[in-house]
Design a protein around this motif. Structure first.
Motif, PDB file in Angstrom:
ATOM      1  N   SER A  96     -26.037  44.022  25.400  1.00 35.43           N
ATOM      2  CA  SER A  96     -25.887  42.681  25.968  1.00 35.43           C
ATOM      3  C   SER A  96     -27.150  41.878  25.723  1.00 35.43           C
ATOM      4  CB  SER A  96     -25.606  42.767  27.469  1.00 35.43           C
ATOM      5  OG  SER A  96     -26.668  43.423  28.131  1.00 35.43           O
ATOM      6  N   LEU A  97     -27.020  40.587  25.816  1.00 36.34           N
ATOM      7  CA  LEU A  97     -28.159  39.696  25.632  1.00 36.34           C
ATOM      8  C   LEU A  97     -28.787  39.369  26.973  1.00 36.34           C
ATOM      9  CD1 LEU A  97     -26.607  37.165  23.081  1.00 36.34           C
ATOM     10  CD2 LEU A  97     -28.158  39.049  22.582  1.00 36.34           C
ATOM     11  N   PRO A  98     -30.101  39.218  27.011  1.00 38.66           N
ATOM     12  CA  PRO A  98     -30.734  38.811  28.271  1.00 38.66           C
ATOM     13  C   PRO A  98     -30.260  37.419  28.676  1.00 38.66           C
ATOM     14  CG  PRO A  98     -32.300  38.691  26.443  1.00 38.66           C
ATOM     15  CD  PRO A  98     -31.080  39.379  25.917  1.00 38.66           C
ATOM     16  N   TYR A  99     -30.087  37.213  29.963  1.00 38.06           N
ATOM     17  CA  TYR A  99     -29.600  35.926  30.458  1.00 38.06           C
ATOM     18  C   TYR A  99     -30.668  34.860  30.298  1.00 38.06           C
ATOM     19  CZ  TYR A  99     -28.123  32.246  33.629  1.00 38.06           C
ATOM     20  OH  TYR A  99     -27.793  31.033  34.171  1.00 38.06           O
ATOM     21  N   ARG A 100     -30.293  33.738  29.739  1.00 35.43           N
ATOM     22  CA  ARG A 100     -31.193  32.596  29.561  1.00 35.43           C
ATOM     23  C   ARG A 100     -30.624  31.406  30.328  1.00 35.43           C
ATOM     24  NH1 ARG A 100     -35.837  34.799  27.691  1.00 35.43           N
ATOM     25  NH2 ARG A 100     -35.760  35.408  25.480  1.00 35.43           N
ATOM     26  N   PRO A 101     -31.191  31.051  31.460  1.00 32.31           N
ATOM     27  CA  PRO A 101     -30.625  29.934  32.231  1.00 32.31           C
ATOM     28  C   PRO A 101     -30.637  28.612  31.479  1.00 32.31           C
ATOM     29  CG  PRO A 101     -32.745  30.632  33.137  1.00 32.31           C
ATOM     30  CD  PRO A 101     -32.340  31.670  32.147  1.00 32.31           C
ATOM     31  N   ARG A 137     -31.620  24.186  39.066  1.00 33.99           N
ATOM     32  CA  ARG A 137     -30.462  24.785  39.723  1.00 33.99           C
ATOM     33  C   ARG A 137     -29.185  23.980  39.474  1.00 33.99           C
ATOM     34  NH1 ARG A 137     -31.081  26.577  45.863  1.00 33.99           N
ATOM     35  NH2 ARG A 137     -32.554  27.934  44.781  1.00 33.99           N
ATOM     36  N   ALA A 138     -29.268  22.653  39.571  1.00 42.60           N
ATOM     37  CA  ALA A 138     -28.069  21.827  39.380  1.00 42.60           C
ATOM     38  C   ALA A 138     -27.538  21.952  37.955  1.00 42.60           C
ATOM     39  CB  ALA A 138     -28.382  20.368  39.696  1.00 42.60           C
ATOM     40  N   MET A 139     -28.450  21.995  36.965  1.00 47.11           N
ATOM     41  CA  MET A 139     -28.025  22.124  35.575  1.00 47.11           C
ATOM     42  C   MET A 139     -27.365  23.477  35.339  1.00 47.11           C
ATOM     43  SD  MET A 139     -28.770  19.291  34.026  1.00 47.11           S
ATOM     44  CE  MET A 139     -28.840  19.667  32.287  1.00 47.11           C
ATOM     45  N   VAL A 140     -27.961  24.522  35.879  1.00 47.97           N
ATOM     46  CA  VAL A 140     -27.407  25.858  35.698  1.00 47.97           C
ATOM     47  C   VAL A 140     -26.029  25.957  36.357  1.00 47.97           C
ATOM     48  CG1 VAL A 140     -27.699  28.301  36.271  1.00 47.97           C
ATOM     49  CG2 VAL A 140     -29.636  26.977  35.412  1.00 47.97           C
TER      50      VAL A 140
END
Length: 661
Positions: free
Chosen positions: A7-12, A294-297
């Motif tokens: 899996s790929l590391p999560y990138r916000p 946070r809103a963008m994510v």
């Protein structure tokens, strides 16, 4: 032993980029000012998908020496199918209530749902012209063309990567280098095809995967570029800023009137690729931190469901309200779409994708669920189509109500020209009857074309008329008003077209041409007194040139405009509600009529023809005053509507034959 998939590391920040993409599309569809290029959000999604899918597949290939196509398909089904099935079912139910069998609204909904389930919605909308012809609001699943493009990419991309890896030993290269070469070839070939095909077959270039593959390949190329030595953080941050500016600039300044995708799509695609590269090269830079808010994510996380929900809500609401939903209603629908997207993500997408539902714990059960849901939706869609085609018409009174509405035949002479202008069509293709000696030349935009059936009635068969018409191009010789911005290429093409038409007049006059008819949707081209003076100056030059050749000139005023969704209105409302009052029409042409009257008053051989006097009563201008509908859309006459004006032209044209009279 079960092989795990890396899996790929999560990138916000990638979710933040998804937020920009989906908000661009939603706000564009909502009609928010300043988002004229919001449609490029789809292109940004394609680049993101190309980057992530390539990275996942290559990582798995390098870790295990192979790609499990079965597991890849399972992941895609878990990710895409559940929310899609719910939206399809909800849209089919709503379409049964709001849409009509007339004009194929319900039938089109059923067919597009079936095409979506068959992963070919893009092909369906290409064949039915999609955004380019039919009213978009009558097609609540129109946006799913892009999902089919994604799915076709998922079907082809693993095989291309496996094929490239298998070819590597023969090329005496590594698998990674061969895959990178394959991506470069796909990028260049697809981009070249897109650029070449867009001017000739814009719908094909817009909808079909071969002309969009380069956008996915651009994302795949980013993955390989990130394997090379990375730039310094300051440089990476600058690249990310440039990419962000490019994406936002495309959203703000591109227009749907441009030839798209074509070469213009390079801006948002390469900007998105540059943005991903800069953010991935320096994940703690300014741009990644902005995108990770946070809103963008949050918006990015629900972006898939938000994309699914927003268009059916907007389309069906616009149909139900005859386009009168207003800004507050649009805003409320966008909020509702966001709520539904969160609910879909929280209670449908995530439980299925993360394997939190025991009854979907195995690939076999996932496939059974997908097959069962697809069968159910196919049955529902088929039922909608059968109802609309075979049951509804048998209900007493429906057929009689439908008949005039489905007879709104548009005037199509096949002689209307478009930009880019490459020369006048052969005279024989634009003369009726073909062998006739044209006594009348009709010149202008698509409104000149829609008067052809009326003027044809004035000829006796041995004589005829010629049409010279270019869409959006009124018959005058000015390029632009002095106060306007620099002329765009279409304006220049328009003037080139008009000058070539003018240059043909002497020869046509020697062949017997007697009358020049000038017609256009004049109010498209002028709103202020200064702009109307500009129109008048250009018309004066044409009329003077015609008069010098001894030609009579008819300047035709514009027909009344009606609702943009005229057919939908006639289906759902009364005739009077779909028209405009005579007072409204007189107000709308308060500058047009004096301008045209002034043009004819300055010439001894010019007359004004005013269709409004024939088409409107003292109280109203109705698109359907009796049995026949006079219009094919909000502004163009139907064949019947045009023919109804034949007496007006018979009275106005000098030397009209007695047979015509």
């Amino acid at each position: 032993m079960t092989r795990s998939t890396p899996s790929l590391p999560y990138r916000p920040h990638l979710d933040g980029l998804r937020a920009i993409a989906v908000l661009s599309v939603v706000l564009y569809h909502a009609g928010v000012p300043g988002i004229s290029g919001g449609f490029v959000g789809v292109d940004v999604f394609f680049v993101i998908s190309g980057y992530l899918i390539t990275a996942l597949l290559v990582r798995e290939l390098e870790a295990s020496g192979d790609i499990s196509l079965r597991r890849f398909a399972m992941r895609r089904i878990r990710r895409l199918a559940p929310a899609l099935f719910v939206v399809l079912l909800a849209t089919l139910v709503a379409g049964m209530v709001v849409l009509s069998p007339i004009n194929g609204e319900q039938q089109g909904l059923a067919k597009s749902a079936i095409a979506t389930l068959g992963l070919v919605a893009n092909v369906y909308f290409w064949q039915h012209s999609g955004y380019f012809q039919a009213a978009a609001e009558s097609q609540p699943l129109l946006h799913l063309w892009s999902l089919s493009v994604e799915e076709q990419f998922y079907l082809a991309w693993p095989w291309l990567i496996l094929g490239a890896a298998a070819l590597a030993p023969r090329l005496h290269s590594t698998a990674a280098r061969t895959i990178a070469l394959m991506i470069a070839v796909v990028f260049l070939a697809s981009l070249l095809a897109c650029v070449l095909v867009t001017p000739m077959r814009i719908a094909a270039a817009f909808y079909l995967t071969p002309f969009r593959a380069w956008e996915f390949a651009a994302g795949g190329a980013v993955m390989f570029l990130l394997r090379n030595p990375l730039p310094r953080p300051l440089v990476a941050n600058a690249l990310a800023l440039i990419g962000l500016a490019g994406v936002l600039g495309a959203v703000a300044f591109l227009k749907d009137s441009m030839l798209f995708p074509g070469s213009i799509a390079v801006l948002p695609v390469l900007a998105a690729a540059l943005l991903i590269y800069g953010c991935e090269a320096n994940p703690v830079g300014v741009v990644p931190r902005l995108l990770s808010l946070r809103a963008m994510v949050f918006i990015g996380v629900i972006s898939y469901s938000l994309y699914l929900w927003h268009w059916p809500l907007l389309a069906i609401a616009r149909v139900a309200t005859l386009g009168q939903i207003g800004a507050e209603g649009i805003a409320a629908l966008c909020v509702l779409a966001t709520i539904l997207a969160w609910l879909s993500y929280r209670y449908i997408e995530e439980p299925v994708r993360r394997g939190k539902l025991d009854w979907l714990g195995t690939p076999r059960r996932v496939m059974a669920m997908a097959a069962g849901a697809s069968a159910l939706l196919l049955a529902v869609a088929g039922g909608v189509g059968l109802w609309a085609k075979h049951v509804w018409p048998r209900i007493p009174g429906n057929r009689a109500f439908e008949q005039p509405l489905t007879a709104m035949e548009a005037v199509d002479t096949h002689c209307l020209q478009f930009a880019p202008f490459e020369g006048l069509l052969p005279a024989a293709e634009c003369t009726w009857p073909v062998s006739a000696r044209p006594l009348v030349l009709v010149w202008g935009d698509s409104h000149a074309e829609h008067f052809v059936p009326a003027i044809s009635r004035t000829q006796d068969g041995s004589t005829g008329l010629m049409l010279r018409a270019m869409a959006g191009c009124p018959a005058h010789l000015q390029v632009r008003a002095p106060a306007s911005p620099p002329a765009d290429p279409y304006e220049v093409d328009c003037v080139r077209f008009n000058r070539q038409v003018l240059a043909t007049l002497p020869e046509l006059r020697r062949s017997g041409l007697r009358t020049l008819v000038l017609a256009a949707h004049w109010r498209d081209h002028a709103t202020s007194p200064a702009e109307w003076r500009f129109i008048a100056a250009g018309l004066d030059r044409v009329v003077e040139s015609a008069e010098a050749l001894g030609l009579d000139v008819l300047v035709v005023a514009q027909v009344p405009d009606h609702r943009s969704n005229l057919l939908s209105c006639l289906i759902r409302a009364t005739r009077s509600e779909c028209g405009v009052s005579r007072a409204q029409e007189e107000t709308a042409r308060r500058l047009e009529l004096p301008t045209l009257q002034g043009v004819v008053s300055r010439s001894r051989r010019a007359r004004l023809v005013d269709p409004v006097e024939s088409m409107c009563s003292a109280a109203e201008c109705s698109p359907q005053p009796a049995w026949d509908v006079l219009y094919s859309d909000m502004q163009h006459l139907s064949v019947k509507g045009s023919e109804s004006l034949a007496p007006l032209f018979i009275a106005a044209l000098p030397g009209t034959s007695e047979a015509a009279r």
